[in-house]
Design an enzyme around this catalytic site. Structure first.
Site, PDB file in Angstrom:
ATOM      1  N   ILE A   1      12.764   5.028   7.391  1.00  0.00           N
ATOM      2  CA  ILE A   1      12.698   6.449   7.059  1.00  0.00           C
ATOM      3  C   ILE A   1      13.624   7.282   7.944  1.00  0.00           C
ATOM      4  O   ILE A   1      14.036   8.384   7.563  1.00  0.00           O
ATOM      5  CB  ILE A   1      11.253   6.972   7.131  1.00  0.00           C
ATOM      6  CG1 ILE A   1      11.123   8.265   6.305  1.00  0.00           C
ATOM      7  CG2 ILE A   1      10.795   7.163   8.572  1.00  0.00           C
ATOM      8  CD1 ILE A   1       9.721   8.647   5.960  1.00  0.00           C
TER       9      ILE A   1
ATOM     10  N   LYS B   1      18.104   7.489  16.475  1.00  0.00           N
ATOM     11  CA  LYS B   1      17.333   6.791  17.496  1.00  0.00           C
ATOM     12  C   LYS B   1      17.328   7.537  18.824  1.00  0.00           C
ATOM     13  O   LYS B   1      16.512   7.258  19.694  1.00  0.00           O
ATOM     14  CB  LYS B   1      17.931   5.385  17.725  1.00  0.00           C
ATOM     15  CG  LYS B   1      18.065   4.535  16.479  1.00  0.00           C
ATOM     16  CD  LYS B   1      16.725   4.145  15.905  1.00  0.00           C
ATOM     17  CE  LYS B   1      16.876   3.199  14.717  1.00  0.00           C
ATOM     18  NZ  LYS B   1      15.581   2.930  14.044  1.00  0.00           N
TER      19      LYS B   1
END
Length: 466
Positions: free
Chosen positions: A212, A359
């Site tokens: 996602i 990230k």
């Protein structure tokens, strides 16, 4: 140490037998000294020209469009934002125009169904850590709710005390005794939750699966058509590795001819130099996968709902917020490793635009800025006005590692990076509104107090505050 205490613990939580048997198998490997490693002498690099390079093809697109009503979108949604300083679901972080990952994912699916008058369901695989909040969040998108559930919860595994190999006990916070079983559990959880059979009963044959937080991973009807035309059971999208990807899982070929995925945790220390050699192992797993649901069901039915994916053993702190807490083993698996399990599996080289994960706060700042745009289909795209597609960015981890730190130092908006080639920020610096940065720029503050960049400053050379 035997598996009985773990089996009892999992049975008490009413976990399905397939999950219990999978964990038991991994635990036996652990106590036998196995670490799930794949050594360099077991594999061969994928050579240039051995994988198809994806190019838009109208005939594939037509085939894919005709199959949309038999296709489902699955998103991995089990992660928390702990690496960015949050304790809640990562998918609820605002990433573009005040929309969260989950907003953008939902709006993409709704827009696709309206645009082509299709009925492509969106299904989240949540973890026990994300399910409650994300299920509540999705209630506002009534268009997503129909015959097919919008989510299911993946299985969880007991964490293992490193020193005793016994189940971990944390009476003050029992959730710390468990870890999500890794996204490799998606296959077993689809089956044991009943979702897989339900999808097939409703006529769905194909699934597109992705993380996602990868905003480049949208359902591409052309790739769907390629997958169908080649009669594949499993397809992995890979992209050319860059230096930034050197620690990510790479594709290789087993000596027996099978394609194989090797993750960083599966590489023995003595082979680390080969793992990180991007000229040797040139293809990076985007974790965008295409699955034939009938073939998956057949494989699971033949193997008691277990695919026996390679074990991944991660060593973690029992409390991620306490560096002095005891160490535990977390046993997991990765869904991409199923490429070596399916008999008719392949990989496809795709452009970098199919892989835009978030990230770190560096990547989040790029998304906040005009480096990326959100188009009318709710897809994140590189700003076409930029001359250079890729840009290096490095933020001082002392001041920019967590989202709250980022918000504090960019309180109005991200600076314009439309003409920026690279950016490095060192020290405590707060940015005003309307700032633009051009070229390769380093901004460094060596002073003990915070420096404020005034509103509407245009920066095209290095700034150093000594």
């Amino acid at each position: 140490m035997h598996t009985e205490p773990f089996v009892k613990k999992m049975s008490t939580r009413k976990l399905p037998q397939a999950a219990i048997n999978t964990f038991a198998g991994y635990y036996k490997q652990l106590i036998n000294g196995e670490k799930g490693f794949i050594s360099e002498n077991q594999i061969e690099p994928i050579q240039k020209g051995q994988l198809d390079l994806w190019q838009t093809n109208s005939s594939y697109t037509s085939i894919g469009e005709q199959a949309l009503n038999r296709t489902v979108i699955l998103k991995l949604n089990g992660g928390l934002g702990t690496t960015m300083g949050l304790q809640g679901p990562k998918s609820l972080i605002p990433v573009k125009d005040q929309l969260t990952f989950l907003d953008i994912t939902a709006l993409q699916a709704i827009n696709l169904n309206k645009k082509i008058s299709s009925r492509v369901p969106l299904i989240l695989m949540n973890s026990f850590k994300t399910d409650t909040l994300c299920s509540q969040f999705l209630q506002k998108y009534s268009e997503l709710h129909g015959d097919i559930p919008v989510s299911f919860v993946q299985n969880m595994f007991p964490r293992i005390d490193v020193s005793t190999l016994a189940p971990v006990t944390v009476p003050q916070d029992p959730q710390l005794e468990w870890n999500p079983s890794g996204h490799g559990d998606i296959y077993t959880s689809l089956k044991t939750s009943g979702i897989l059979d339900q999808l097939i009963e409703h006529g769905y044959l194909y699934a597109f699966i992705s993380n996602i937080d990868n905003l480049g991973a949208s359902l591409d009807t052309g790739i769907l058509g390629y997958f169908i035309s080649n009669k594949l059971s499993f397809l992995m999208e890979v992209t050319d590795r860059t230096w930034m990807d050197r620690k990510g899982g790479h594709l290789a070929r087993h000596k027996d001819g099978r394609l194989i995925l090797r993750e960083a945790a599966q590489c023995p220390e003595q082979d680390r130099q080969y793992f990180q050699d991007i000229s040797r192992h040139s293809y990076f797993n985007t974790n965008n996968l295409w699955i034939n649901l009938l073939d998956l069901k057949k494989l699971l039915d033949e193997n008691n709902n277990i695919l026996n994916l390679p074990m991944i053993c991660n060593r973690k702190k029992i409390d991620p917020t306490d560096p002095d807490s005891a160490e535990v083993f977390q046993l997991e698996s990765a869904m991409g490793t199923a490429i070596s399990i399916f008999s008719n599996a392949s990989a496809l080289r795709v452009s970098r635009s199919r892989f835009a994960p978030v990230k770190t706060c560096e990547e989040l700042l790029l998304l906040w800025s005009d480096y990326y745009l959100l188009n009318d289909d709710y897809h994140i795209i590189h700003n076409p006005a930029r001359r250079h597609e890729n840009m290096g960015i490095k933020l001082d981890p002392q001041y920019y590692s967590w989202i709250e730190q980022l918000k504090e130092r960019f309180p109005h908006e991200a600076p314009s990076l439309l003409e920026c080639n690279s950016l490095q920020i060192t020290g405590d610096i707060k940015f005003g509104r309307g700032i633009s940065i051009k070229g390769a720029v380093s901004i460094c503050n060596r002073k003990k107090h915070q420096i404020i960049i005034p509103d509407f400053t245009h920066i095209e050379s290095d700034l150093h505050f000594e």
